[in-house]
Write a protein that holds these residues in place. Structure first.
Motif, PDB file in Angstrom:
ATOM      1  N   TYR A 149      49.803  24.654 -22.116  1.00  0.00           N
ATOM      2  CA  TYR A 149      48.752  23.747 -22.564  1.00  0.00           C
ATOM      3  C   TYR A 149      49.023  23.324 -24.012  1.00  0.00           C
ATOM      4  CZ  TYR A 149      45.932  25.346 -18.584  1.00  0.00           C
ATOM      5  OH  TYR A 149      45.460  25.646 -17.331  1.00  0.00           O
ATOM      6  N   VAL A 150      48.596  22.110 -24.348  1.00  0.00           N
ATOM      7  CA  VAL A 150      48.649  21.630 -25.728  1.00  0.00           C
ATOM      8  C   VAL A 150      47.225  21.339 -26.192  1.00  0.00           C
ATOM      9  CG1 VAL A 150      49.434  19.799 -27.282  1.00  0.00           C
ATOM     10  CG2 VAL A 150      50.965  20.686 -25.505  1.00  0.00           C
ATOM     11  N   ILE A 151      46.831  22.035 -27.269  1.00  0.00           N
ATOM     12  CA  ILE A 151      45.503  21.884 -27.857  1.00  0.00           C
ATOM     13  C   ILE A 151      45.704  21.295 -29.254  1.00  0.00           C
ATOM     14  CG2 ILE A 151      43.380  23.072 -28.536  1.00  0.00           C
ATOM     15  CD1 ILE A 151      44.564  25.449 -26.692  1.00  0.00           C
ATOM     16  N   GLU A 152      45.365  20.036 -29.440  1.00  0.00           N
ATOM     17  CA  GLU A 152      45.576  19.398 -30.737  1.00  0.00           C
ATOM     18  C   GLU A 152      44.465  19.769 -31.720  1.00  0.00           C
ATOM     19  OE1 GLU A 152      47.006  15.144 -30.741  1.00  0.00           O
ATOM     20  OE2 GLU A 152      46.392  15.351 -28.643  1.00  0.00           O
ATOM     21  N   ASP A 153      44.870  20.255 -32.900  1.00  0.00           N
ATOM     22  CA  ASP A 153      43.928  20.455 -33.998  1.00  0.00           C
ATOM     23  C   ASP A 153      43.959  19.178 -34.833  1.00  0.00           C
ATOM     24  OD1 ASP A 153      42.563  21.077 -36.306  1.00  0.00           O
ATOM     25  OD2 ASP A 153      43.352  23.107 -36.471  1.00  0.00           O
ATOM     26  N   ASN A 154      42.974  18.329 -34.595  1.00  0.00           N
ATOM     27  CA  ASN A 154      42.925  17.016 -35.229  1.00  0.00           C
ATOM     28  C   ASN A 154      41.840  16.961 -36.311  1.00  0.00           C
ATOM     29  OD1 ASN A 154      44.048  14.375 -35.321  1.00  0.00           O
ATOM     30  ND2 ASN A 154      42.267  13.558 -34.250  1.00  0.00           N
ATOM     31  N   ALA A 155      41.522  18.111 -36.895  1.00  0.00           N
ATOM     32  CA  ALA A 155      40.441  18.167 -37.885  1.00  0.00           C
ATOM     33  C   ALA A 155      40.728  17.298 -39.099  1.00  0.00           C
ATOM     34  CB  ALA A 155      40.206  19.613 -38.319  1.00  0.00           C
ATOM     35  N   GLN A 156      42.025  17.092 -39.416  1.00  0.00           N
ATOM     36  CA  GLN A 156      42.381  16.302 -40.587  1.00  0.00           C
ATOM     37  C   GLN A 156      42.974  14.948 -40.226  1.00  0.00           C
ATOM     38  OE1 GLN A 156      44.828  18.632 -43.267  1.00  0.00           O
ATOM     39  NE2 GLN A 156      43.453  20.388 -43.208  1.00  0.00           N
ATOM     40  N   GLY A 157      43.095  14.646 -38.936  1.00  0.00           N
ATOM     41  CA  GLY A 157      43.862  13.470 -38.541  1.00  0.00           C
ATOM     42  C   GLY A 157      43.100  12.394 -37.794  1.00  0.00           C
ATOM     43  N   ILE A 158      41.773  12.414 -37.829  1.00  0.00           N
ATOM     44  CA  ILE A 158      41.021  11.448 -37.028  1.00  0.00           C
ATOM     45  C   ILE A 158      41.399  10.006 -37.417  1.00  0.00           C
ATOM     46  CG2 ILE A 158      39.020  11.400 -38.584  1.00  0.00           C
ATOM     47  CD1 ILE A 158      38.693  11.473 -34.782  1.00  0.00           C
ATOM     48  N   GLY A 159      41.743   9.234 -36.415  1.00  0.00           N
ATOM     49  CA  GLY A 159      42.114   7.841 -36.642  1.00  0.00           C
ATOM     50  C   GLY A 159      43.608   7.598 -36.737  1.00  0.00           C
ATOM     51  N   ALA A 160      44.392   8.661 -36.842  1.00  0.00           N
ATOM     52  CA  ALA A 160      45.850   8.496 -36.943  1.00  0.00           C
ATOM     53  C   ALA A 160      46.444   8.124 -35.590  1.00  0.00           C
ATOM     54  CB  ALA A 160      46.498   9.777 -37.466  1.00  0.00           C
ATOM     55  N   ASP A 161      47.515   7.352 -35.632  1.00  0.00           N
ATOM     56  CA  ASP A 161      48.261   6.989 -34.429  1.00  0.00           C
ATOM     57  C   ASP A 161      49.557   7.788 -34.363  1.00  0.00           C
ATOM     58  OD1 ASP A 161      46.509   4.991 -33.568  1.00  0.00           O
ATOM     59  OD2 ASP A 161      47.534   3.444 -34.736  1.00  0.00           O
ATOM     60  N   PHE A 162      49.948   8.140 -33.150  1.00  0.00           N
ATOM     61  CA  PHE A 162      51.297   8.654 -32.949  1.00  0.00           C
ATOM     62  C   PHE A 162      52.052   7.648 -32.097  1.00  0.00           C
ATOM     63  CE2 PHE A 162      54.534  10.838 -30.448  1.00  0.00           C
ATOM     64  CZ  PHE A 162      55.316  11.329 -31.492  1.00  0.00           C
ATOM     65  N   THR A 163      53.217   7.243 -32.582  1.00  0.00           N
ATOM     66  CA  THR A 163      54.058   6.301 -31.845  1.00  0.00           C
ATOM     67  C   THR A 163      55.149   7.074 -31.117  1.00  0.00           C
ATOM     68  OG1 THR A 163      53.663   4.613 -33.529  1.00  0.00           O
ATOM     69  CG2 THR A 163      55.489   4.241 -32.003  1.00  0.00           C
ATOM     70  N   SER A 164      55.141   7.011 -29.801  1.00  0.00           N
ATOM     71  CA  SER A 164      56.124   7.726 -28.994  1.00  0.00           C
ATOM     72  C   SER A 164      57.478   7.031 -29.032  1.00  0.00           C
ATOM     73  CB  SER A 164      55.647   7.823 -27.539  1.00  0.00           C
ATOM     74  OG  SER A 164      54.524   8.664 -27.432  1.00  0.00           O
ATOM     75  N   LYS A 165      58.479   7.722 -28.522  1.00  0.00           N
ATOM     76  CA  LYS A 165      59.842   7.182 -28.500  1.00  0.00           C
ATOM     77  C   LYS A 165      59.924   5.873 -27.734  1.00  0.00           C
ATOM     78  CE  LYS A 165      61.373  11.067 -26.830  1.00  0.00           C
ATOM     79  NZ  LYS A 165      62.249  12.149 -26.279  1.00  0.00           N
ATOM     80  N   ASP A 166      59.045   5.699 -26.756  1.00  0.00           N
ATOM     81  CA  ASP A 166      59.080   4.465 -25.961  1.00  0.00           C
ATOM     82  C   ASP A 166      58.281   3.332 -26.597  1.00  0.00           C
ATOM     83  OD1 ASP A 166      56.458   5.206 -25.549  1.00  0.00           O
ATOM     84  OD2 ASP A 166      56.643   5.503 -23.383  1.00  0.00           O
ATOM     85  N   GLY A 167      57.729   3.600 -27.794  1.00  0.00           N
ATOM     86  CA  GLY A 167      57.009   2.557 -28.517  1.00  0.00           C
ATOM     87  C   GLY A 167      55.515   2.529 -28.284  1.00  0.00           C
ATOM     88  N   THR A 168      55.032   3.292 -27.316  1.00  0.00           N
ATOM     89  CA  THR A 168      53.589   3.319 -27.068  1.00  0.00           C
ATOM     90  C   THR A 168      52.883   4.129 -28.152  1.00  0.00           C
ATOM     91  OG1 THR A 168      53.785   5.273 -25.644  1.00  0.00           O
ATOM     92  CG2 THR A 168      53.897   3.099 -24.586  1.00  0.00           C
ATOM     93  N   LYS A 169      51.623   3.751 -28.416  1.00  0.00           N
ATOM     94  CA  LYS A 169      50.836   4.440 -29.433  1.00  0.00           C
ATOM     95  C   LYS A 169      49.615   5.092 -28.804  1.00  0.00           C
ATOM     96  CE  LYS A 169      52.080   1.764 -33.528  1.00  0.00           C
ATOM     97  NZ  LYS A 169      51.574   1.111 -34.757  1.00  0.00           N
TER      98      LYS A 169
END
Length: 380
Positions: A149-169
């Motif tokens: 499982y992957v549990i993201e701790d996004n307490a400091q990252g709200i609103g950030a985008d991650f751009t994948s290798k295929d270009g999707t965000k």
């Protein structure tokens, strides 16, 4: 470090009206404002389910409870982060496994993560530290390979985008199996008290979590699962509803302030700015939102970091040291399994990192004063 008063002045009328509306209708718990905020945040994150809760620490704990992790299961996370990330692992009698971070972006080191996976590993908790998206492509690939499982701790990252290798965000927090965030007042999206939320695209997991946050109840006085009492109150939801439409603007202002900091400081050989810490090409462009600068964190070399803190404070400049003691060295989380040689980056960062004021109301004069004093102390 954070000018909440200045930010409030721009949204004062809406915030005040919204709070008074909650008081007038007296729906203080699970009222219309909570449901409306939930729906609006789901739309913003492009995630199927947002489950509001009382704070960010609860959000992490409830996410792990919802996944059905059992005592003794290993959960891997970064050594260089706030204690809440490992605290909830220990509270649930899971086994925390701490690993070093990347020296450039301070997020979980992928090679160290690979080495830490064992047959007992059940989950990974990547932290989007200081507002920079972690390498979620690599994390998700490892999770798929090892059935974790992957549990993201996004307490400091709200609103950030991650751009994948295929270009999707995708928005951070909405990429893993489940994500969590905090709405503590100083966060990029903060309320006027405590608050948090859990995110997932998994319908069954969302159903389980909705019961957990409310004493394990799906029907009043019918407790189907072991739960907790963790709800976002309606007044805090009203504040968050007023702020959410401004979140992208807030983050853009933070990136603009970060750019000015970097322009002033990056020429000094003793200062490493976060300008090169991005997971993609350009943290500052309008098209790349991979860093939302919850903190603007420098690494200072050949410098008395603690002396710099004292000097800035003497000049009425607030600053922060996040974090002065690695988690693996904290009394509560020491473990004979850990080897100091495995934490070389974290052990260095805790001696050299310093965070400067970062918020939406920073102006050029303030930035010039702050950077001038930093350069005065650090020297050429």
């Amino acid at each position: 470090m954070v000018d909440l008063k200045g930010q409030y002045e721009h949204i004062k009328d809406q915030v005040n009206t919204s709070i008074l509306d909650v008081i007038d209708n007296t729906a203080f718990i699970n009222g219309p404002e909570v449901h409306a905020f939930q729906a609006e945040l789901e739309a913003y994150l492009n995630v199927k389910h947002v489950i509001p809760c009382a704070n960010g620490t609860d959000a992490l704990q409830i996410a792990m409870m919802g996944l059905g992790l059992k005592p003794g299961d290993e959960v891997i996370t970064a050594d260089f982060t706030f204690a809440a990330t490992v605290e909830v692992i220990a509270l649930l009698q899971l086994t925390p496994v701490l690993v070093d971070v990347d020296p450039v972006n301070f997020n979980i080191d992928i090679e160290a993560l690979k080495k830490a996976i064992t047959p007992k590993t059940k989950a990974i908790v990547p932290v989007h530290l200081f507002g920079l998206a972690a390498n979620m492509d690599a994390v998700m690939e490892l999770a798929k390979e090892h059935n974790l499982y992957v549990i993201e701790d996004n307490a400091q990252g709200i609103g950030a985008d991650f751009t994948s290798k295929d270009g999707t965000k995708a928005k951070t927090g909405a990429i893993g199996h489940v994500g969590s965030t905090s709405f503590f007042p100083s966060k990029n999206l903060g309320c006027y008290g405590d608050g948090g939320a859990i995110f997932t695209n998994d319908d069954d997991l969302a159903y389980t979590i909705r019961g957990i946050v409310n004493h394990g109840m799906y029907k009043r006085y019918h407790h189907d699962v072991v739960g907790v009492n963790s709800r976002l109150d309606s007044i805090q939801a009203a504040v968050l509803r007023a702020k959410l439409p401004h979140l992208d603007t807030y983050n853009s202002k933070r990136r603009a302030a970060a750019k000015k900091y970097t322009e002033a400081l990056s020429g000094n050989k003793n200062i490493i700015t976060p300008s090169s810490n991005c997971s993609t090409s350009d943290c500052y462009s309008d098209t790349d939102n991979s860093h939302v600068f919850h903190q603007y964190t420098l690494v200072v070399k050949n410098t008395d970091r603690d002396g710099l803190v004292k000097f800035l404070n003497e000049n009425n400049i607030p600053c922060g040291v996040y974090y002065p003691i690695p988690l693996h060295a904290q009394k509560a989380y020491k473990d004979e399994r850990y080897n100091e040689a495995d934490f070389t980056v974290t052990n260095q960062l805790v001696k050299e990192c310093i965070s400067l004021p970062m918020h939406t109301e920073l102006d050029d004069e303030q930035i010039a004063f702050i950077t001038g004093k930093v350069l005065e102390f650090v020297g050429e």
